[in-house]
Design a protein around this motif. Structure first.
Motif, mmCIF file in Angstrom:
data_model
loop_
_atom_site.group_PDB
_atom_site.id
_atom_site.type_symbol
_atom_site.label_atom_id
_atom_site.label_comp_id
_atom_site.label_asym_id
_atom_site.label_seq_id
_atom_site.Cartn_x
_atom_site.Cartn_y
_atom_site.Cartn_z
ATOM 1 N N MET A 1 60.204 -50.892 -54.709
ATOM 2 C CA MET A 1 60.872 -50.966 -55.994
ATOM 3 C C MET A 1 62.378 -50.844 -55.812
ATOM 4 O O MET A 1 63.136 -51.630 -56.365
ATOM 5 C CB MET A 1 60.360 -49.875 -56.924
ATOM 6 C CG MET A 1 61.134 -49.823 -58.216
ATOM 7 S SD MET A 1 60.531 -48.496 -59.254
ATOM 8 C CE MET A 1 61.853 -48.402 -60.417
ATOM 9 N N LYS A 2 62.800 -49.852 -55.044
ATOM 10 C CA LYS A 2 64.225 -49.579 -54.885
ATOM 11 C C LYS A 2 64.981 -50.791 -54.331
ATOM 12 O O LYS A 2 66.067 -51.125 -54.802
ATOM 13 C CB LYS A 2 64.407 -48.373 -53.968
ATOM 14 C CG LYS A 2 65.830 -47.955 -53.764
ATOM 15 C CD LYS A 2 65.884 -46.716 -52.869
ATOM 16 C CE LYS A 2 67.307 -46.322 -52.576
ATOM 17 N NZ LYS A 2 67.372 -45.144 -51.704
ATOM 18 N N LEU A 3 64.407 -51.467 -53.346
ATOM 19 C CA LEU A 3 65.063 -52.613 -52.724
ATOM 20 C C LEU A 3 65.315 -53.730 -53.734
ATOM 21 O O LEU A 3 66.426 -54.275 -53.799
ATOM 22 C CB LEU A 3 64.237 -53.133 -51.550
ATOM 23 C CG LEU A 3 64.804 -54.380 -50.870
ATOM 24 C CD1 LEU A 3 66.177 -54.086 -50.259
ATOM 25 C CD2 LEU A 3 63.847 -54.879 -49.825
ATOM 26 N N PHE A 4 64.314 -54.065 -54.539
ATOM 27 C CA PHE A 4 64.495 -55.158 -55.498
ATOM 28 C C PHE A 4 65.424 -54.757 -56.645
ATOM 29 O O PHE A 4 66.126 -55.599 -57.197
ATOM 30 C CB PHE A 4 63.154 -55.677 -56.001
ATOM 31 C CG PHE A 4 62.394 -56.441 -54.943
ATOM 32 C CD1 PHE A 4 62.943 -57.571 -54.360
ATOM 33 C CD2 PHE A 4 61.157 -56.011 -54.513
ATOM 34 C CE1 PHE A 4 62.275 -58.271 -53.367
ATOM 35 C CE2 PHE A 4 60.473 -56.703 -53.522
ATOM 36 C CZ PHE A 4 61.031 -57.842 -52.945
ATOM 37 N N LEU A 5 65.454 -53.472 -56.995
ATOM 38 C CA LEU A 5 66.447 -53.003 -57.973
ATOM 39 C C LEU A 5 67.859 -53.181 -57.421
ATOM 40 O O LEU A 5 68.760 -53.651 -58.123
ATOM 41 C CB LEU A 5 66.220 -51.526 -58.327
ATOM 42 C CG LEU A 5 65.180 -51.231 -59.387
ATOM 43 C CD1 LEU A 5 64.990 -49.714 -59.521
ATOM 44 C CD2 LEU A 5 65.573 -51.823 -60.718
ATOM 45 N N ILE A 6 68.039 -52.812 -56.173
ATOM 46 C CA ILE A 6 69.358 -52.948 -55.546
ATOM 47 C C ILE A 6 69.739 -54.418 -55.424
ATOM 48 O O ILE A 6 70.869 -54.801 -55.763
ATOM 49 C CB ILE A 6 69.378 -52.242 -54.170
ATOM 50 C CG1 ILE A 6 69.283 -50.731 -54.364
ATOM 51 C CG2 ILE A 6 70.627 -52.622 -53.375
ATOM 52 C CD1 ILE A 6 69.016 -49.956 -53.085
ATOM 53 N N ALA A 49 68.632 -62.565 -60.885
ATOM 54 C CA ALA A 49 68.923 -61.132 -60.763
ATOM 55 C C ALA A 49 68.042 -60.369 -61.748
ATOM 56 O O ALA A 49 67.444 -59.338 -61.402
ATOM 57 C CB ALA A 49 70.400 -60.859 -61.031
ATOM 58 N N ILE A 50 67.932 -60.884 -62.958
ATOM 59 C CA ILE A 50 67.064 -60.268 -63.967
ATOM 60 C C ILE A 50 65.609 -60.344 -63.510
ATOM 61 O O ILE A 50 64.847 -59.381 -63.656
ATOM 62 C CB ILE A 50 67.271 -60.926 -65.340
ATOM 63 C CG1 ILE A 50 68.698 -60.643 -65.831
ATOM 64 C CG2 ILE A 50 66.235 -60.437 -66.347
ATOM 65 C CD1 ILE A 50 69.145 -61.502 -66.996
ATOM 66 N N GLY A 51 65.228 -61.477 -62.921
ATOM 67 C CA GLY A 51 63.885 -61.605 -62.366
ATOM 68 C C GLY A 51 63.609 -60.554 -61.306
ATOM 69 O O GLY A 51 62.516 -59.983 -61.244
ATOM 70 N N ALA A 56 60.976 -55.574 -59.482
ATOM 71 C CA ALA A 56 61.083 -54.186 -58.990
ATOM 72 C C ALA A 56 60.118 -53.284 -59.742
ATOM 73 O O ALA A 56 59.418 -52.459 -59.133
ATOM 74 C CB ALA A 56 62.516 -53.684 -59.135
ATOM 75 N N PHE A 57 60.059 -53.428 -61.044
ATOM 76 C CA PHE A 57 59.165 -52.577 -61.839
ATOM 77 C C PHE A 57 57.700 -52.941 -61.625
ATOM 78 O O PHE A 57 56.847 -52.059 -61.617
ATOM 79 C CB PHE A 57 59.561 -52.630 -63.316
ATOM 80 C CG PHE A 57 60.879 -51.953 -63.564
ATOM 81 C CD1 PHE A 57 61.003 -50.572 -63.461
ATOM 82 C CD2 PHE A 57 62.006 -52.693 -63.852
ATOM 83 C CE1 PHE A 57 62.225 -49.942 -63.655
ATOM 84 C CE2 PHE A 57 63.237 -52.080 -64.050
ATOM 85 C CZ PHE A 57 63.342 -50.701 -63.948
ATOM 86 N N ASN A 66 50.583 -57.985 -53.309
ATOM 87 C CA ASN A 66 51.544 -58.604 -52.392
ATOM 88 C C ASN A 66 52.328 -59.726 -53.061
ATOM 89 O O ASN A 66 53.410 -60.083 -52.605
ATOM 90 C CB ASN A 66 50.818 -59.150 -51.162
ATOM 91 C CG ASN A 66 50.222 -58.050 -50.322
ATOM 92 O OD1 ASN A 66 50.770 -56.951 -50.248
ATOM 93 N ND2 ASN A 66 49.102 -58.327 -49.699
ATOM 94 N N GLN A 67 51.772 -60.294 -54.141
ATOM 95 C CA GLN A 67 52.426 -61.417 -54.806
ATOM 96 C C GLN A 67 53.788 -61.018 -55.388
ATOM 97 O O GLN A 67 54.729 -61.810 -55.362
ATOM 98 C CB GLN A 67 51.557 -62.000 -55.924
ATOM 99 C CG GLN A 67 50.412 -62.854 -55.444
ATOM 100 C CD GLN A 67 49.194 -62.028 -55.066
ATOM 101 O OE1 GLN A 67 49.064 -60.876 -55.454
ATOM 102 N NE2 GLN A 67 48.297 -62.631 -54.297
ATOM 103 N N PHE A 68 53.909 -59.816 -55.914
ATOM 104 C CA PHE A 68 55.164 -59.413 -56.536
ATOM 105 C C PHE A 68 56.279 -59.284 -55.500
ATOM 106 O O PHE A 68 57.399 -59.741 -55.729
ATOM 107 C CB PHE A 68 54.999 -58.120 -57.333
ATOM 108 C CG PHE A 68 54.086 -58.266 -58.521
ATOM 109 C CD1 PHE A 68 54.211 -59.342 -59.388
ATOM 110 C CD2 PHE A 68 53.103 -57.337 -58.768
ATOM 111 C CE1 PHE A 68 53.376 -59.479 -60.484
ATOM 112 C CE2 PHE A 68 52.259 -57.467 -59.860
ATOM 113 C CZ PHE A 68 52.389 -58.539 -60.719
ATOM 114 N N SER A 69 55.982 -58.680 -54.385
ATOM 115 C CA SER A 69 56.980 -58.559 -53.327
ATOM 116 C C SER A 69 57.382 -59.942 -52.802
ATOM 117 O O SER A 69 58.569 -60.225 -52.616
ATOM 118 C CB SER A 69 56.433 -57.695 -52.200
ATOM 119 O OG SER A 69 57.413 -57.499 -51.218
ATOM 120 N N ALA A 70 56.397 -60.790 -52.584
ATOM 121 C CA ALA A 70 56.686 -62.150 -52.122
ATOM 122 C C ALA A 70 57.518 -62.909 -53.151
ATOM 123 O O ALA A 70 58.420 -63.677 -52.796
ATOM 124 C CB ALA A 70 55.378 -62.890 -51.829
ATOM 125 N N ALA A 71 57.239 -62.686 -54.434
ATOM 126 C CA ALA A 71 58.016 -63.325 -55.494
ATOM 127 C C ALA A 71 59.471 -62.878 -55.434
ATOM 128 O O ALA A 71 60.396 -63.691 -55.592
ATOM 129 C CB ALA A 71 57.422 -62.994 -56.862
#
Length: 123
Positions: A1-6, A49-51, A56-57, A66-71
């Protein structure tokens, strides 16, 4: 989560900064056509960026997916290829870079499809 927020926050910051630079720093220095190309890069960078914030959430709520991280990675790569190639094209006029832009667009599309698939599987 933290990585995609950053990554989302960095890309949103850059989209605002690059948008302002395009409007104020590039005006009169590049053609109107290339200013529009620049703005397209900024617009798509902000959308994704919004995506990345949304992803992240979702990664936090559904860590087994795994799909969310890959996305998220697909969208990030899309920003680099799509928006990055448009920024370079706008400031250099090197038209061959236009061949890279569609690869970024495909990465964006893959990211959104993965978000859909991940959501369908998670819910």
């Amino acid at each position: 989560m933290k990585l995609f927020l950053i990554l989302g926050a960095i890309n949103a910051f850059l989209a605002v900064a690059l948008g302002a630079f395009g409007a104020h720093g590039l005006e009169g220095k590049i053609t109107e056509k290339y200013l529009k190309v620049w703005q397209t890069g900024v617009q798509y960078q902000m959308f994704h960026a919004i995506g990345l914030f949304v992803i992240a959430f979702l990664v936090d709520k559904f860590p087994q997916s795994n799909q969310f991280s890959a996305a998220g990675w697909s969208m990030f790569i899309g920003v680099i290829l799509f928006s990055g190639s448009l920024y370079v094209l706008s400031t250099t006029g090197i038209k061959v870079l236009g061949a890279i832009t569609p690869l970024g667009g495909v990465a964006f599309l893959i990211g959104w499809v993965l978000l859909i698939v991940g959501t369908v599987k998670a819910l």
